[in-house]
Design an enzyme around this catalytic site. Structure first.
Site, PDB file in Angstrom:
ATOM      1  CG  ASP A 105       3.710  -2.465  -2.456  1.00 47.26           C
ATOM      2  OD1 ASP A 105       3.892  -2.328  -1.265  1.00 47.26           O
ATOM      3  OD2 ASP A 105       5.288  -2.992  -2.293  1.00 47.26           O
ATOM      4  CG  HIS A 106       3.530   1.949  -0.798  1.00 52.25           C
ATOM      5  ND1 HIS A 106       3.467   2.220   0.033  1.00 52.25           N
ATOM      6  CD2 HIS A 106       4.871   0.610  -0.279  1.00 52.25           C
ATOM      7  CE1 HIS A 106       4.014   1.451   1.182  1.00 52.25           C
ATOM      8  NE2 HIS A 106       5.305   0.526   0.482  1.00 52.25           N
ATOM      9  CD  GLU A 178       9.206  -1.626  -2.004  1.00 57.53           C
ATOM     10  OE1 GLU A 178       9.665  -1.955  -0.641  1.00 57.53           O
ATOM     11  OE2 GLU A 178       9.791  -2.406  -3.222  1.00 57.53           O
ATOM     12  CG  HIS A 224       9.118   0.248   2.344  1.00 55.15           C
ATOM     13  ND1 HIS A 224       8.732   1.433   2.299  1.00 55.15           N
ATOM     14  CD2 HIS A 224       8.544  -0.519   1.934  1.00 55.15           C
ATOM     15  CE1 HIS A 224       7.426   1.300   2.407  1.00 55.15           C
ATOM     16  NE2 HIS A 224       7.192   0.123   2.136  1.00 55.15           N
ATOM     17  CG  HIS A 262       4.101  -1.589   4.305  1.00 61.81           C
ATOM     18  ND1 HIS A 262       4.616  -1.940   2.444  1.00 61.81           N
ATOM     19  CD2 HIS A 262       2.385  -2.293   4.404  1.00 61.81           C
ATOM     20  CE1 HIS A 262       3.225  -1.388   2.557  1.00 61.81           C
ATOM     21  NE2 HIS A 262       1.800  -1.938   2.782  1.00 61.81           N
ATOM     22  CG  ASN A 284       4.527  -5.618   1.458  1.00 61.52           C
ATOM     23  OD1 ASN A 284       3.666  -6.494   2.418  1.00 61.52           O
ATOM     24  ND2 ASN A 284       4.063  -4.553   1.520  1.00 61.52           N
TER      25      ASN A 284
END
Ligand SMILES: [Zn+2]
Length: 358
Positions: A105-106, A178, A224, A262, A284
């Site tokens: 992820d990120h 996140e 998020h 996301h 996600n």
């Protein structure tokens, strides 16, 4: 049915086949953030139960946790944990009978060394097994200028393509954060940034498409975490405009971009369906599965709170060993995740759609 792929971790061409199967079949796969064998096994169990393929994903913090919060060097732990988790998935995924995409992820600018260390591991794994450790890594340089963002992604993608890997990039900004990467949701903030500009997507396509396979986390008001409704407005039509622009400029088929949603947790079902229609193949989900795990653990503790205070009941003399056995409450948490993911597979239209050969 479309093309069939061997069950297990999919990379390279097989990963692209799984993405194509989803887009052509009008469904998307949940990408679930995991933090240990418990959450990985729950995701694999959920996918097998739904007969759907799935994406297993680690954030840098999740990877660190996987190696152990007490590990002395946190940067090293982020690499070792990600390797360990991937090895666990490589060993087990095939036995669950579905295709599993492995993804990180990120990673913002500060985390590029993390990605480069993982690529070193990936190259070593490729030499031994003829496939990379991960299907894809994400680089989130959305805080940088467009040129720097796409330029750096191009540099990394060139290296990844040599070992059959894909990259996920971020254009525009996903609100919230996140695992320490991201942006506060500030109502006075520049809201335009929460919506990707189709021209930016076109620029990325032009630069990256000749180099290898890439997917785009485009922002259409998604955030998020789960907040009170009304803070941000989802506008999936932004995705449609990006697809149309690339299609007309490059004369491609419809929905040329592989898009990622996301912050899927807490989203309206109708907006999810709409986004999938515009070429989203990956959504996600983290916050909702975290809560599903916690809720079931909490419920379990509430049924026999005394077992969490006493080894032997002080009144009845009854031993509580079978109740406080960690397997009992961790399994409760896993079951919560399995159940919540059935809802996600259904929302994304993925139930029964696994591309794995039966
Ligand atoms: Zn995200």
């Amino acid at each position: 049915m479309g093309e069939q792929v061997k069950a297990g971790v999919v990379t390279g061409e097989d990963y692209i086949k799984v993405v194509r199967a989803a887009k052509e079949g009008g469904y998307a796969l949940p990408a679930v953030n995991v933090v240990g064998t418990n959450s990985i096994n729950a995701v694999l169990e959920a996918a097998a139960k739904a007969k759907s393929d799935v994406i297993v994903q680690l954030s840098n913090g999740g990877a660190q946790f996987y190696a152990g919060k007490g590990y002395p060097d946190s940067s090293e732990a982020k690499v070792l944990g990600a390797v360990s988790a991937a090895q666990h998935v490589h060993l087990l995924a095939e036995r669950y009978g579905v295709c599993v995409v492995l993804h990180t992820d990120h990673a913002n600018k500060k985390l590029i060394p993390w990605i480069e260390a993982l690529l070193e591991q990936g190259e070593r794994f490729y030499e031994l097994h003829g496939k990379p450790l991960y299907s894809s890594h994400m680089l989130d340089l959305s805080e940088e200028t467009l040129e720097e963002n796409v330029g750096e992604c191009a540099r990394i993608l060139e290296r990844m393509a040599k070992i059959d890997m894909s990259i996920e990039i971020e254009l525009g900004v996903t609100g919230g954060e996140e695992d320490g990467v991201g942006h506060d949701i500030d109502e006075s903030a520049d809201n335009a940034k929460l919506y990707t500009q189709p021209e930016d997507v076109l620029y990325a396509y032009k630069t990256l498409n000749p180099l290898g396979h890439f997917s785009v986390a485009a922002s259409f008001g998604n955030v998020h975490g789960v907040y009170k409704p009304g803070n941000v407005k989802l506008r999936p039509e932004i995705l449609k405009h990006s697809q149309a622009l690339v299609q007309s400029e490059f004369g491609t088929d419809a929905n040329p971009l592989d898009l990622v949603f996301h912050g899927g947790s807490g989203s309206e079902k109708s907006k999810i369906t709409e986004a999938v229609g515009y070429g989203v193949f990956k959504m996600n989900i983290d916050t909702d599965t975290q809560f599903a795990f916690a809720k079931e653990v909490g419920g379990y503790v509430e049924t026999t709170p005394r077992a969490f205070k006493h080894q032997i009941d002080p009144d009845s003399g009854k031993p509580y060993k079978k109740v406080y056995d960690p397997r009992m409450f961790m399994r409760a948490g896993e079951s919560g995740v399995v159940e919540r993911l059935q809802e996600a597979f259904a929302d994304l239209g993925a139930v029964g759609k696994s591309a794995a050969q039966s």
